[in-house]
Design an enzyme around this catalytic site. Structure first.
Site, PDB file in Angstrom:
ATOM      1  N   HIS A   1      21.498  13.136  27.498  1.00  0.00           N
ATOM      2  CA  HIS A   1      22.406  14.159  28.018  1.00  0.00           C
ATOM      3  C   HIS A   1      21.728  15.118  28.987  1.00  0.00           C
ATOM      4  O   HIS A   1      22.405  15.934  29.627  1.00  0.00           O
ATOM      5  CB  HIS A   1      23.007  14.957  26.857  1.00  0.00           C
ATOM      6  CG  HIS A   1      21.986  15.776  26.118  1.00  0.00           C
ATOM      7  ND1 HIS A   1      20.977  15.204  25.379  1.00  0.00           N
ATOM      8  CD2 HIS A   1      21.814  17.113  26.020  1.00  0.00           C
ATOM      9  CE1 HIS A   1      20.230  16.161  24.859  1.00  0.00           C
ATOM     10  NE2 HIS A   1      20.711  17.322  25.233  1.00  0.00           N
ATOM     11  N   ASP A   2      20.400  15.042  29.104  1.00  0.00           N
ATOM     12  CA  ASP A   2      19.653  15.941  29.985  1.00  0.00           C
ATOM     13  C   ASP A   2      19.122  15.241  31.226  1.00  0.00           C
ATOM     14  O   ASP A   2      18.367  15.835  31.990  1.00  0.00           O
ATOM     15  CB  ASP A   2      18.472  16.566  29.227  1.00  0.00           C
ATOM     16  CG  ASP A   2      18.894  17.722  28.331  1.00  0.00           C
ATOM     17  OD1 ASP A   2      19.928  18.342  28.621  1.00  0.00           O
ATOM     18  OD2 ASP A   2      18.184  17.994  27.345  1.00  0.00           O
TER      19      ASP A   2
ATOM     20  N   ASP B   1      22.175  17.290  15.603  1.00  0.00           N
ATOM     21  CA  ASP B   1      21.273  18.073  16.430  1.00  0.00           C
ATOM     22  C   ASP B   1      20.959  19.368  15.684  1.00  0.00           C
ATOM     23  O   ASP B   1      21.866  20.108  15.300  1.00  0.00           O
ATOM     24  CB  ASP B   1      21.929  18.400  17.773  1.00  0.00           C
ATOM     25  CG  ASP B   1      20.995  18.130  18.941  1.00  0.00           C
ATOM     26  OD1 ASP B   1      19.815  18.515  18.833  1.00  0.00           O
ATOM     27  OD2 ASP B   1      21.433  17.543  19.942  1.00  0.00           O
TER      28      ASP B   1
ATOM     29  N   GLU C   1      12.357  16.843  19.511  1.00  0.00           N
ATOM     30  CA  GLU C   1      12.231  16.973  20.965  1.00  0.00           C
ATOM     31  C   GLU C   1      11.015  17.851  21.193  1.00  0.00           C
ATOM     32  O   GLU C   1      11.057  19.050  20.965  1.00  0.00           O
ATOM     33  CB  GLU C   1      13.474  17.609  21.590  1.00  0.00           C
ATOM     34  CG  GLU C   1      13.374  17.673  23.104  1.00  0.00           C
ATOM     35  CD  GLU C   1      14.409  18.583  23.749  1.00  0.00           C
ATOM     36  OE1 GLU C   1      14.792  18.322  24.905  1.00  0.00           O
ATOM     37  OE2 GLU C   1      14.817  19.579  23.118  1.00  0.00           O
TER      38      GLU C   1
ATOM     39  N   ASP D   1      16.021  19.981  18.228  1.00  0.00           N
ATOM     40  CA  ASP D   1      16.001  20.428  19.619  1.00  0.00           C
ATOM     41  C   ASP D   1      14.876  21.426  19.882  1.00  0.00           C
ATOM     42  O   ASP D   1      14.649  22.345  19.090  1.00  0.00           O
ATOM     43  CB  ASP D   1      17.350  21.092  19.946  1.00  0.00           C
ATOM     44  CG  ASP D   1      17.424  21.594  21.359  1.00  0.00           C
ATOM     45  OD1 ASP D   1      17.489  20.755  22.287  1.00  0.00           O
ATOM     46  OD2 ASP D   1      17.417  22.835  21.559  1.00  0.00           O
TER      47      ASP D   1
END
Length: 553
Positions: A326-327, A108, A258, A209
């Site tokens: 994860h979100d 990430d 993202e 990210d």
């Protein structure tokens, strides 16, 4: 068969187009040292499990040094491992063992912001003329008169006033996550050096990210309909993305952005032949319907959005496919009914679309949302903020009602520890974990799944093998069928000499569909189903969460 595919496409495709990704949230994967927190050695010990599943690369959520205000997305040292997860030596051991199993690892990359404990920001706060002042975004302000009224993703103002220098700093997320100033070439150069450091270590790429937020509108920008417009894919971002692209191209690694705010029409510019990254995560398809506290995923919205992205990137660019991460809450609870059958139906849709599928840890077991009964069980800062704000704004709500509303779409559902076995704490740890284990670990766990040839895990294995073995399921053209049906998701994948038909009823009630005459000739062979196979006929009755995959004979 997969080797033949590689040989036939050597000139125009990449390894990641034929790969299956697996996302690991390290804190919740496996605890090897019994401190209640998952770690790098825990991931390393479970590599054989991932190899058995059939994945090709791992995306690791942040493992860097961090105060953990936002579970690692507030980084205080980009080139250090958080002690909770282990050491740099242990990371290198994980990387080497993964590579020995032909599993790649992407990290990430969080470069929209840092932690407020990062040395750069500590220096930046000292004075207006500090050399690191312009590494961040500062503006004249008073506590009562901030530069504008923009709101952060985590609630509240995007500005935090600093009494020492009598200015305010900008943050898209929490106040402990100050945004970096990408207009500063010195800051960018340091970020690029850090990226090279990791790539020289041998990692295989990055999930980047919040990258679409690095450019901001002028502070006097007036919001009209979209409150996030001032910092979402703003004009000028192409300058920085082009620089990043040049850096990544030096190493020829996988890059996944993202990129909220990037529309399907704009996706080719981001992921096409001349794009900045190999693929992007879009956030559009996660629409929901229903009463507050009881919202579910909208199947018509899911079909429309995924189809639009499939069509936009049909000839140039590439899709990153996911149903949970994860979100988000667990997809089996959002779109399904928590049953193994619904998990298999969703898996069939995910794996048969065109693009690189990402499986989130536990998705392959059919892990479900957690039955939260108290706000004390909650960790997510955004959920806690929403809960308390709701009680303040609506005093008539009871705490239980506020909890139901805020937890309906909470990120904590997907962050509960991985369920490895029927042992205490789901086999995740021998001590109380940082977040509670879902009580259904007694029936939903990896150990049971690996022993059961009819498990969700086994079905994922079958789908992965099927996708990798057939060129049409990797590169074939996508066409949506039964577009107007409210619960049936049906489509074909086609190449010049091969055609597949995938149909799933994403609802608990049975439904009857009519298949067009032209689709029925020539005949179809049933290949894989999550129930008793059905012949493809003009009138088909699909039971709840039926999935059928056919190949033209």
């Amino acid at each position: 068969m997969s080797n033949l595919i590689v040989e036939r496409h050597t000139n125009n495709v990449e390894w990641w187009q034929q790969a299956i990704g697996y996302q690991i949230y390290p804190r919740s994967f496996y605890d090897s040292n019994d401190d209640g927190i998952g770690d790098l050695n825990g991931i390393r010990q479970k590599l054989p499990y991932l190899k058995e599943l059939g994945i090709d690369f791992i995306w690791l959520n942040p493992i860097y040094a961090s105060p953990n205000v936002d579970n690692g997305y507030d980084i205080s040292d980009y080139q250090a491992i958080h002690p909770d997860f282990g050491t740099m030596a242990e990371f290198e051991e994980l990387l080497n063992e993964a590579h020995a199993l032909n599993i790649k690892i992407i990290m990430d990359l969080v470069v929209n912001h840092t932690s407020d404990q990062h040395p750069w920001f500590i220096e930046s706060k000292k004075s207006k003329d500090n050399p690191y002042r312009d590494y961040y975004l500062w503006a004249d302000a008073t506590p009562e008169d901030l530069p504008n009224d923009w709101q952060s993703f985590f609630g509240g103002s995007t500005w935090t006033y600093d009494e020492t220098t009598e200015q305010a700093y900008f943050h898209v997320f929490a106040k402990e996550q100050p945004d970096l100033n990408w207009k500063n070439p010195k800051m960018r150069a340091e970020i690029y050096d850090m990226i090279r450091w990791w790539l020289d270590l041998g990692i295989d790429g990055f999930r980047i990210d919040a990258i679409s937020h690095i450019q901001k509108e002028p502070w006097d920008f007036k919001i009209t309909d979209n409150q996030w417009a001032p910092f979402m894919n703003v004009n000028g971002i192409e300058t920085y993305m082009t620089e990043l692209k040049a850096l990544f191209n030096e190493y020829h690694v996988l890059t996944v952005g993202e990129a909220s705010g990037v529309s399907s029409d704009e996706a080719v510019a981001w992921t096409g032949t001349d794009g900045y990254v190999n693929m992007i995560f879009e956030l559009e398809h996660c629409g929901r319907i229903g009463e507050l506290g009881e919202q579910k995923g909208s199947i018509p919205h899911l079909k429309e959005t995924l189809t639009r992205w499939q069509n936009s990137l049909a000839d140039n660019g590439w899709n990153a496919l996911y149903l949970e991460n994860h979100d988000t809450p667990r997809s089996i609870s959002v779109y399904g009914d928590d049953s193994p059958k619904s998990a298999k139906a969703l898996a069939g849709i995910l794996l048969m679309l065109k693009g690189t599928p990402f499986i989130y840890q536990g998705q392959e077991l059919g892990m479900t949302n957690f039955p939260f009964t108290s706000i004390e069980q909650v960790d997510g800062k955004d959920t806690l903020y929403a809960y308390h704000a709701l009680l303040e704004e609506q005093p008539a709500l009871s705490p239980d009602e506020a909890l139901k509303i805020t937890m309906n779409w909470s990120r904590d559902h997907s962050r509960t520890p991985f369920q490895w076995s029927q042992e205490s704490f789901g086999g995740f740890s021998n001590t109380t974990p940082w977040l509670a284990v879902n009580p259904n670990y007694q029936t939903i766990n990896a150990e049971l799944a690996q022993e059961n040839s009819d498990s969700v895990f086994a079905f994922y294995q079958q789908l992965i093998r099927l996708k990798k073995a057939h060129e049409a399921l990797i590169y074939g053209h996508y066409d949506l069928l039964l577009e107007e049906h409210p619960t049936v998701f049906a489509f074909t994948r086609t190449t010049d000499n091969d055609k597949w038909f995938i149909i799933a009823n994403l609802a608990s009630d049975a439904t009857t569909v009519t298949i067009a005459d032209e689709l029925l000739v020539p005949t179809w062979q049933p290949i894989l189903s999550n129930t008793e196979p059905l012949p493809l006929t003009q009138e088909m009755t699909l039971d709840g969460f039926d999935l059928h995959i056919y190949r033209q004979a």
